[in-house]
Enzyme design. Structure first.
Site, PDB file in Angstrom:
ATOM      1  N   THR A 260     -45.201  30.540  -1.620  1.00  0.00           N
ATOM      2  CA  THR A 260     -45.225  30.178  -3.049  1.00  0.00           C
ATOM      3  C   THR A 260     -46.508  29.416  -3.384  1.00  0.00           C
ATOM      4  O   THR A 260     -47.106  29.625  -4.443  1.00  0.00           O
ATOM      5  CB  THR A 260     -43.976  29.322  -3.370  1.00  0.00           C
ATOM      6  OG1 THR A 260     -42.821  30.058  -2.967  1.00  0.00           O
ATOM      7  CG2 THR A 260     -43.870  28.997  -4.849  1.00  0.00           C
TER       8      THR A 260
ATOM      9  N   ASP B  29     -38.279  24.244   6.927  1.00  0.00           N
ATOM     10  CA  ASP B  29     -39.110  24.401   8.131  1.00  0.00           C
ATOM     11  C   ASP B  29     -40.089  23.247   8.348  1.00  0.00           C
ATOM     12  O   ASP B  29     -40.621  23.087   9.446  1.00  0.00           O
ATOM     13  CB  ASP B  29     -39.911  25.707   8.049  1.00  0.00           C
ATOM     14  CG  ASP B  29     -39.034  26.924   7.848  1.00  0.00           C
ATOM     15  OD1 ASP B  29     -37.845  26.852   8.202  1.00  0.00           O
ATOM     16  OD2 ASP B  29     -39.533  27.943   7.331  1.00  0.00           O
TER      17      ASP B  29
HETATM   18  O1  F6P Z   1     -38.434  29.467   5.528  1.00  0.00           O
HETATM   19  C1  F6P Z   1     -37.081  29.140   5.526  1.00  0.00           C
HETATM   20  C2  F6P Z   1     -36.294  30.088   6.382  1.00  0.00           C
HETATM   21  O2  F6P Z   1     -34.931  29.698   6.349  1.00  0.00           O
HETATM   22  C3  F6P Z   1     -36.783  30.212   7.817  1.00  0.00           C
HETATM   23  O3  F6P Z   1     -36.435  29.127   8.632  1.00  0.00           O
HETATM   24  C4  F6P Z   1     -36.152  31.532   8.212  1.00  0.00           C
HETATM   25  O4  F6P Z   1     -36.889  32.130   9.251  1.00  0.00           O
HETATM   26  C5  F6P Z   1     -36.241  32.340   6.950  1.00  0.00           C
HETATM   27  O5  F6P Z   1     -36.376  31.413   5.877  1.00  0.00           O
HETATM   28  C6  F6P Z   1     -35.042  33.209   6.675  1.00  0.00           C
HETATM   29  O6  F6P Z   1     -35.299  33.983   5.553  1.00  0.00           O
HETATM   30  P1  F6P Z   1     -34.188  34.801   4.759  1.00  0.00           P
HETATM   31  O7  F6P Z   1     -33.422  33.821   3.899  1.00  0.00           O
HETATM   32  O8  F6P Z   1     -34.954  35.783   3.955  1.00  0.00           O
HETATM   33  O9  F6P Z   1     -33.278  35.421   5.769  1.00  0.00           O
END
Ligand code: F6P
Length: 375
Positions: A115, A137
């Protein structure tokens, strides 16, 4: 008579606890301090492209401080420079025209690295953007903390606590896989908080022999169970990260996941104990924010509102050595803040005998002093 300040706000990328606390703080302080008009765009940048929006009055943002998710909705696919709903077309100029037409003084964009990269490009095209750093993260460059991280750590720590008692009852090796993408912050901080015996993070390739050594040493010392926290981006020495899924229309298509099970099958070849793996997944993103996240989300939001009112655009709110400040979006875009070997929490873990799955870790990677802030 001077024109009323008009500020837009949107939440982009994956959600996390504390988004509503930021929305509330931005809107309330703009309304109270500046009598501003606040407009909420729906579903991240999709709202700017598709012109989906709603006015945010004081009453609209009351009662949302503790609520998880985002009242505005979010999207981790909507990139105006490569728009998924129009076959990857660049619709950025349409967004710029729309912001001008609305007479927006600024747009407060709450999001992670993807973003902020989009925000940086839009800012260069003339949209006045103020960024707010979000992600469980904790991997955004230029800030010591993102909001959402503390809540994810609390959830992962509770999981480790619960795994501890059942591991002890059954003399098992318990593996907990956390999120975090290419950075190990969640596994590191929850691993230390939960007293994990082994913490595996993407920043250091793990050696299976070292993990086996820890498990066997614990067993011969009378501790017949072992707790392992492993970040989803971890990989064995010479190996690769485990990709669970490819979300092709997302700007960052790779979805990691599954390394816990890989480790389980690696360990099974060497240990007699039973091994079980828990993948925490999106529980780390849901629910109410911790008090710490409510506080930094509110502080970030109030600071972003002041930046929007003062005309400090093209920058992101940041927490540096416990002080609020701002940094140019340019220095955040396209970067990932991983865990450095001399992070304070690495030294802390080493000091209490935690293994990072690497033999002679201290000699190879760190001195005894830590150099990064603890939070
Ligand atoms: O960036 C946040 C996060 O939860 C990461 O820790 C994880 O790898 C990813 O997003 C998961 O993405 P999605 O919600 O698209 O499955």
């Amino acid at each position: 008579m001077s024109k009323r300040l008009r500020v837009g706000i949107l939440t982009g990328g994956g959600d996390c606890p504390g988004l509503n606390a930021v929305i509330r703080a931005v809107a309330k302080s703009l309304i109270l301090q500046h009598d501003a008009e606040v407009i909420g765009f729906e579903d991240g940048f999709e709202g700017l492209v598709e012109q989906k929006m709603q006015p945010l009055e004081y009453s609209d943002v009351s009662g949302i401080l503790t609520v998880g998710g985002t009242i505005l909705g979010t999207s981790n696919k909507a990139n105006p420079f490569n728009y998924f709903k129009r076959g990857g077309a660049d619709v950025s100029s349409q967004v710029v025209t729309f912001c001008r037409k609305l007479g927006l003084n600024a747009v407060v964009v709450i999001g992670g690295d993807g973003t902020m990269s989009i925000s940086n490009k839009l800012h260069k095209l003339g949209v006045n953007i103020v960024g707010v750093p979000k992600t469980i993260d904790n991997d955004l460059m230029g800030t010591d903390r993102t909001f959402g991280f503390d809540s994810a750590v609390a959830i992962a720590t509770e999981a480790i606590d619960r795994l501890h008692t059942t591991a002890q009852s059954h003399n098992r090796v318990m593996i907990l896989e956390t999120m975090g993408r290419y950075a190990g912050w969640i596994a590191l901080y929850s691993g230390v908080a939960g007293g994990a015996d082994v913490i595996l993070i993407p920043e250091f390739e793990y050696e299976i022999e070292e993990i086996v050594r820890v498990c066997k040493e614990r067993e011969s010392g009378g501790q017949k169970f072992t707790i392992i926290a492993i970040a989803e981006g971890s990989r064995p020495k010479g190996g690769t990260m485990v990709v669970q899924d490819m979300v092709t229309d997302s700007p960052d298509p790779i979805r990691l996941g599954g390394i816990g099970k890989v480790l389980e099958s690696q360990l099974e070849k060497h240990l007699r104990s039973e091994i079980r793996t828990t993948i925490l997944g999106h529980t780390q993103r849901g629910g109410t924010p911790t008090p710490f996240d409510r506080n930094i989300a509110s502080a970030f939001g109030a600071y972003a509102a002041a930046m929007a009112a003062d005309g400090e655009y093209g920058s992101m709110v940041a927490l540096k050595e416990n002080k609020l400040t701002s940094i140019p979006l340019e220095s955040v875009a396209e970067k990932v803040r991983t865990v450095p070997a001399d992070a304070a929490m690495i030294s802390t873990a080493l000091a209490v005998g935690t293994s990072f799955g690497v033999s002679n870790f201290e000699k190879r990677f760190v001195g005894t002093k830590h150099s990064t802030p603890l939070t």
